[in-house]
Design an enzyme around this catalytic site. Structure first.
Site, PDB file in Angstrom:
ATOM      1  N   LEU A  17       0.841  -1.203   0.000  1.00  0.00           N
ATOM      2  CA  LEU A  17       0.000   0.000   0.000  1.00  0.00           C
ATOM      3  C   LEU A  17       0.874   1.251   0.000  1.00  0.00           C
ATOM      4  O   LEU A  17       1.627   1.485   0.935  1.00  0.00           O
ATOM      5  CB  LEU A  17      -0.910   0.010   1.233  1.00  0.00           C
ATOM      6  CG  LEU A  17      -1.777  -1.228   1.430  1.00  0.00           C
ATOM      7  CD1 LEU A  17      -2.744  -1.018   2.583  1.00  0.00           C
ATOM      8  CD2 LEU A  17      -2.537  -1.580   0.153  1.00  0.00           C
ATOM      9  N   ALA A  18       0.750   2.024  -1.065  1.00  0.00           N
ATOM     10  CA  ALA A  18       1.607   3.212  -1.184  1.00  0.00           C
ATOM     11  C   ALA A  18       0.893   4.363  -1.882  1.00  0.00           C
ATOM     12  O   ALA A  18       1.483   5.115  -2.644  1.00  0.00           O
ATOM     13  CB  ALA A  18       2.883   2.853  -1.941  1.00  0.00           C
ATOM     14  N   GLY A  44      -9.200   4.577   2.114  1.00  0.00           N
ATOM     15  CA  GLY A  44      -8.882   3.671   3.204  1.00  0.00           C
ATOM     16  C   GLY A  44      -8.076   2.460   2.767  1.00  0.00           C
ATOM     17  O   GLY A  44      -7.990   2.125   1.577  1.00  0.00           O
ATOM     18  N   THR A  45      -7.494   1.800   3.767  1.00  0.00           N
ATOM     19  CA  THR A  45      -6.606   0.668   3.484  1.00  0.00           C
ATOM     20  C   THR A  45      -7.357  -0.520   2.871  1.00  0.00           C
ATOM     21  O   THR A  45      -6.810  -1.237   2.031  1.00  0.00           O
ATOM     22  CB  THR A  45      -5.894   0.220   4.775  1.00  0.00           C
ATOM     23  OG1 THR A  45      -6.857   0.125   5.832  1.00  0.00           O
ATOM     24  CG2 THR A  45      -4.823   1.210   5.188  1.00  0.00           C
ATOM     25  N   ARG A  52       3.112  14.875   6.180  1.00  0.00           N
ATOM     26  CA  ARG A  52       3.998  15.302   7.258  1.00  0.00           C
ATOM     27  C   ARG A  52       5.476  15.308   6.861  1.00  0.00           C
ATOM     28  O   ARG A  52       6.318  15.813   7.594  1.00  0.00           O
ATOM     29  CB  ARG A  52       3.780  14.410   8.495  1.00  0.00           C
ATOM     30  CG  ARG A  52       2.535  14.804   9.276  1.00  0.00           C
ATOM     31  CD  ARG A  52       2.179  13.776  10.322  1.00  0.00           C
ATOM     32  NE  ARG A  52       1.613  12.568   9.722  1.00  0.00           N
ATOM     33  CZ  ARG A  52       1.354  11.455  10.409  1.00  0.00           C
ATOM     34  NH1 ARG A  52       1.630  11.384  11.690  1.00  0.00           N
ATOM     35  NH2 ARG A  52       0.821  10.407   9.805  1.00  0.00           N
ATOM     36  N   ARG A 103      60.215  22.688 -23.540  1.00  0.00           N
ATOM     37  CA  ARG A 103      60.110  23.833 -22.648  1.00  0.00           C
ATOM     38  C   ARG A 103      61.131  24.866 -23.094  1.00  0.00           C
ATOM     39  O   ARG A 103      62.063  24.559 -23.840  1.00  0.00           O
ATOM     40  CB  ARG A 103      60.388  23.409 -21.203  1.00  0.00           C
ATOM     41  CG  ARG A 103      61.813  22.921 -21.009  1.00  0.00           C
ATOM     42  CD  ARG A 103      62.068  22.366 -19.632  1.00  0.00           C
ATOM     43  NE  ARG A 103      63.461  21.974 -19.525  1.00  0.00           N
ATOM     44  CZ  ARG A 103      63.914  21.052 -18.685  1.00  0.00           C
ATOM     45  NH1 ARG A 103      63.058  20.395 -17.900  1.00  0.00           N
ATOM     46  NH2 ARG A 103      65.178  20.766 -18.624  1.00  0.00           N
ATOM     47  N   ASN A 110      55.734   5.981 -14.121  1.00  0.00           N
ATOM     48  CA  ASN A 110      55.605   6.993 -13.074  1.00  0.00           C
ATOM     49  C   ASN A 110      55.264   8.331 -13.709  1.00  0.00           C
ATOM     50  O   ASN A 110      55.939   8.767 -14.644  1.00  0.00           O
ATOM     51  CB  ASN A 110      56.908   7.110 -12.282  1.00  0.00           C
ATOM     52  CG  ASN A 110      56.703   7.919 -11.003  1.00  0.00           C
ATOM     53  OD1 ASN A 110      56.303   7.386  -9.972  1.00  0.00           O
ATOM     54  ND2 ASN A 110      56.955   9.217 -11.080  1.00  0.00           N
ATOM     55  N   TYR A 162      40.696  18.375 -22.827  1.00  0.00           N
ATOM     56  CA  TYR A 162      39.539  19.121 -23.328  1.00  0.00           C
ATOM     57  C   TYR A 162      39.992  20.338 -24.105  1.00  0.00           C
ATOM     58  O   TYR A 162      40.713  21.194 -23.572  1.00  0.00           O
ATOM     59  CB  TYR A 162      38.695  19.543 -22.114  1.00  0.00           C
ATOM     60  CG  TYR A 162      37.371  20.180 -22.429  1.00  0.00           C
ATOM     61  CD1 TYR A 162      36.522  19.652 -23.407  1.00  0.00           C
ATOM     62  CD2 TYR A 162      36.947  21.308 -21.731  1.00  0.00           C
ATOM     63  CE1 TYR A 162      35.307  20.236 -23.671  1.00  0.00           C
ATOM     64  CE2 TYR A 162      35.717  21.896 -21.989  1.00  0.00           C
ATOM     65  CZ  TYR A 162      34.898  21.355 -22.959  1.00  0.00           C
ATOM     66  OH  TYR A 162      33.683  21.935 -23.215  1.00  0.00           O
ATOM     67  N   GLN A 173      -5.181   3.718  -7.082  1.00  0.00           N
ATOM     68  CA  GLN A 173      -6.290   4.061  -6.194  1.00  0.00           C
ATOM     69  C   GLN A 173      -6.467   5.580  -6.345  1.00  0.00           C
ATOM     70  O   GLN A 173      -5.652   6.348  -5.844  1.00  0.00           O
ATOM     71  CB  GLN A 173      -5.944   3.686  -4.745  1.00  0.00           C
ATOM     72  CG  GLN A 173      -7.101   3.908  -3.791  1.00  0.00           C
ATOM     73  CD  GLN A 173      -6.669   3.866  -2.326  1.00  0.00           C
ATOM     74  OE1 GLN A 173      -5.519   4.143  -1.984  1.00  0.00           O
ATOM     75  NE2 GLN A 173      -7.604   3.542  -1.453  1.00  0.00           N
TER      76      GLN A 173
HETATM   77  C1  UD1 Z   1      -3.158   1.838   9.573  1.00  0.00           C
HETATM   78  C2  UD1 Z   1      -4.039   0.811  10.243  1.00  0.00           C
HETATM   79  C3  UD1 Z   1      -3.704   0.761  11.729  1.00  0.00           C
HETATM   80  C4  UD1 Z   1      -2.237   0.420  11.911  1.00  0.00           C
HETATM   81  C5  UD1 Z   1      -1.360   1.402  11.125  1.00  0.00           C
HETATM   82  C6  UD1 Z   1       0.050   0.921  11.130  1.00  0.00           C
HETATM   83  C7  UD1 Z   1      -6.140   0.716   9.018  1.00  0.00           C
HETATM   84  C8  UD1 Z   1      -7.548   1.158   8.978  1.00  0.00           C
HETATM   85  N1  UD1 Z   1      -5.409   1.183  10.016  1.00  0.00           N
HETATM   86  O1  UD1 Z   1      -3.453   3.090  10.147  1.00  0.00           O
HETATM   87  O2  UD1 Z   1      -4.494  -0.207  12.368  1.00  0.00           O
HETATM   88  O3  UD1 Z   1      -1.894   0.455  13.272  1.00  0.00           O
HETATM   89  O4  UD1 Z   1      -1.785   1.472   9.750  1.00  0.00           O
HETATM   90  O5  UD1 Z   1       0.914   1.888  10.583  1.00  0.00           O
HETATM   91  O6  UD1 Z   1      -5.731  -0.036   8.185  1.00  0.00           O
HETATM   92  N2  UD1 Z   1      -3.018   3.761   2.185  1.00  0.00           N
HETATM   93  C9  UD1 Z   1      -3.429   3.674   0.876  1.00  0.00           C
HETATM   94  N3  UD1 Z   1      -4.676   4.066   0.551  1.00  0.00           N
HETATM   95  C10 UD1 Z   1      -5.545   4.530   1.466  1.00  0.00           C
HETATM   96  C11 UD1 Z   1      -5.130   4.619   2.814  1.00  0.00           C
HETATM   97  C12 UD1 Z   1      -3.862   4.217   3.138  1.00  0.00           C
HETATM   98  O7  UD1 Z   1      -2.677   3.253   0.018  1.00  0.00           O
HETATM   99  O8  UD1 Z   1      -6.669   4.861   1.081  1.00  0.00           O
HETATM  100  C13 UD1 Z   1      -1.668   3.327   2.520  1.00  0.00           C
HETATM  101  C14 UD1 Z   1      -0.800   4.472   3.011  1.00  0.00           C
HETATM  102  O9  UD1 Z   1      -0.087   5.062   1.954  1.00  0.00           O
HETATM  103  C15 UD1 Z   1       0.126   3.750   3.982  1.00  0.00           C
HETATM  104  C16 UD1 Z   1      -0.728   2.608   4.503  1.00  0.00           C
HETATM  105  O10 UD1 Z   1      -1.757   2.425   3.576  1.00  0.00           O
HETATM  106  O11 UD1 Z   1       1.253   3.200   3.339  1.00  0.00           O
HETATM  107  C17 UD1 Z   1      -1.292   2.882   5.867  1.00  0.00           C
HETATM  108  O12 UD1 Z   1      -2.094   4.047   5.794  1.00  0.00           O
HETATM  109  P1  UD1 Z   1      -2.143   5.094   6.944  1.00  0.00           P
HETATM  110  O13 UD1 Z   1      -3.071   6.178   6.585  1.00  0.00           O
HETATM  111  O14 UD1 Z   1      -0.777   5.456   7.364  1.00  0.00           O
HETATM  112  O15 UD1 Z   1      -2.830   4.182   8.061  1.00  0.00           O
HETATM  113  P2  UD1 Z   1      -3.054   4.526   9.531  1.00  0.00           P
HETATM  114  O16 UD1 Z   1      -4.225   5.417   9.641  1.00  0.00           O
HETATM  115  O17 UD1 Z   1      -1.789   4.963  10.155  1.00  0.00           O
END
Ligand code: UD1
Ligand code: CA
Length: 488
Positions: free
Chosen positions: A12-13, A84-85, A19, A454, A391, A401, A79
């Site tokens: 997930l990235a 959300g994750t 921040r 020289r 040497n 150049y 995405q």
């Molecule tokens: C998430 C977890 C939390 C866990 C924490 C660990 C969920 C709901 N929560 O929280 O339980 O303790 O990670 O670090 O899963 N991402 C996406 N698409 C999205 C949202 C997130 O790709 O729509 C990716 C972010 O880029 C990141 C990862 O998912 O790499 C985690 O997302 P982040 O928003 O940091 O999750 P937390 O709210 O910290």
């Protein structure tokens, strides 16, 4: 490493990483020679998954281009909105099932990891998939006990059995739940089909209005499936990077880990606190690294090589028993028992043969220096081929150049070029030839000859007495003359 090859790893990235306060997407920030997502991809590769998909969103063109550079086999899923994750994993899996031949469904294990956890190891991922397989779980979450759980999802366990019942996000947790120090690392192993089914049931009625991947646990548990957990041995391994303070902390931790491994493999690191290495650097036992040294990229130190103090080597190989002190080198090959520095700058294409020397205040670029050949002092050697046991006199410049094009200089073996030579390329000096000090060599020198290029010296007798009468110089000259006359 796991024998349970997962069907897929989903990274997930898509998140923005506000921040970091950076024009660079968070997962592209680098520590120890790899981007954050690059470390995660490398650890994931250790599981040998059939598919590796990275979910991208924010700055996806940049992230996708970077991924193509570091790993040609990675596929990406977009995405568009960060809902959300759970939503992110759904996008990743849809991409895979859509692109799989004739709609073949994913079968086996799906591992989910976050793209911002560079300290996560392949070993821990292997342990997670192993636990998942041996316990026959529908889902296994990687957890950790952390000193400060603020912001993390909490692992809720059944009081009696200790079984994981749910993950509650910090924002949705009760005070009692917030007291729990076992947290969700964000890394999971799932049964692929059960995951796909459960993701279809995830709702968005939570404080963030998002599809939480973590809700899949409760859904599977309620449907009567096994939910398991695997506790990470070191909680620092699962930390996600959110700001540059954490980026620096992670860099320090990873660097320590790399140095510890090198030392246990027989490398002497005199001062780990001031030694920095990339994950891609390799060593042979009995290599020695002195304080204040950075070893970067594909750098390799052979046995008994000594590097540092205060050196930075990038993509450079250092041969057996060679030394490089106070040296900056990029894309160079330093032969066995060769000597570099102090204060040398080796640029790309420098190849020093065995026992060769690039000494003090010497810069080299695109130069092949033969065995035993020495360039000891204050010289620039650019675009050159030099044979063996030659040497090069101090303060020489290979004038490569002409303001428009670069030209090559060729010098044979067993030559002696004088100090303060300008070797104006293109030019060739034959084997065994000499050049006089202060020469500007513009024409080829045949083997075995001495080139003198020289101005002739001319002494004007009595000039000081005539032009600077009464000066200290004139008096010194006069007494020298008298002394010589007295002796004579
Ligand atoms: C998430 C977890 C939390 C866990 C924490 C660990 C969920 C709901 N929560 O929280 O339980 O303790 O990670 O670090 O899963 N991402 C996406 N698409 C999205 C949202 C997130 O790709 O729509 C990716 C972010 O880029 C990141 C990862 O998912 O790499 C985690 O997302 P982040 O928003 O940091 O999750 P937390 O709210 O910290
Ligand atoms: Ca979030």
């Amino acid at each position: 490493m796991s024998v349970n090859r997962p069907a897929a790893v989903v990274v997930l990235a898509a998140g923005e990483g506000t921040r970091m306060k950076s024009a660079t997407p968070k997962v592209l920030h680098a520590i120890c020679g790899r981007s954050l997502v690059g470390h995660v991809v490398a650890a994931s590769r250790e599981l040998s998954p059939e598919h590796l998909v990275v979910v991208v969103g924010h700055a996806r063109e940049q992230v996708t281009a970077h991924l193509a550079e570091i790993d040609a086999e990675v596929c990406t899923a977009v995405q568009h909105e960060q809902n959300g994750t759970g939503h992110a994993v759904r996008m990743g899996l849809e991409q895979l099932t859509d692109s799989t031949d004739s709609g073949v469904a994913l079968d086996g294990t799906v591992v989910v990891v976050c793209g911002d956890t560079p300290l996560l190891t392949g070993e821990t991922l292997g342990r997670l998939s192993e636990t998942h397989a041996t316990e026959g779980n529908a889902v296994t979450v990687l957890t950790a006990e952390v000193p400060d759980a603020t912001g993390y999802g909490r692992i809720v366990r059944d009081g009696a059995s200790g079984a994981v019942t749910a993950i509650v996000e910090h924002k949705d947790a009760t005070d009692a739940q917030r007291a729990i120090r076992e947290i969700n690392s964000g890394v999971f192993a799932f049964d692929a089909q059960l995951l796909i089914d459960a993701l279809g049931k995830v709702r968005t009625d939570n404080s963030q209005g998002e599809e939480y991947l973590t809700d899949v646990l409760g859904i599977l548990r309620e449907a009567g499936h096994r939910v398991g957990a695997c506790v990470a041995g070191d909680h620092r391994e699962i930390v996600g990077i959110n700001n540059r303070v954490q980026l620096a902390e992670a860099r320090r931790l990873l660097n320590d880990r790399l140095l510890t491994r090198a030392m246990l493999d027989g490398v002497t690191v005199v001062d780990p606190a001031t030694t920095w290495v990339d994950a891609t650097v390799t060593f042979e036992p009995d290599a020695v690294v002195h304080p204040g040294t950075q070893l970067l990229g594909a750098t390799h130190l052979a046995a008994h090589a000594q590097v540092g103090p205060n050196s930075r080597l990038t993509d450079t190989t250092v041969g057996e028993g060679a030394t490089a002190s106070f040296t900056v080198a990029e894309g160079a090959e330093i032969g066995a028992a060769a000597s570099v520095g102090p204060y040398a700058y080796l640029r790309p294409g420098t190849r020093l043969g065995a026992k060769a020397k690039a000494g003090t205040y010497v810069e080299m670029k695109n130069a092949r220096i033969g065995e035993g050949t020495k360039v000891p002092h204050l010289s620039y050697v650019g675009d050159a081929t030099i044979g063996e046991y030659t040497n090069i006199g101090a303060a020489s410049v290979f004038v490569n150049y002409d303001g428009v094009n670069k030209h090559h200089t060729t010098i044979g073996s067993h030559c002696r070029t004088g100090a303060d030579n300008m070797l104006v390329a293109p030019v060739t000096i034959g084997d065994g030839a000499y050049t006089a000090a202060g020469s500007v060599i513009t024409k080829d020198v045949p083997p075995g000859s001495l080139a003198v290029a020289r101005g002739q010296q001319r002494n004007i007798e009595g000039w000081v007495a005539r032009k600077r009468p009464g000066s200290a110089a004139a008096r010194a000259a006069e007494s020298a003359r008298e002394e010589a006359a007295g002796e004579g």
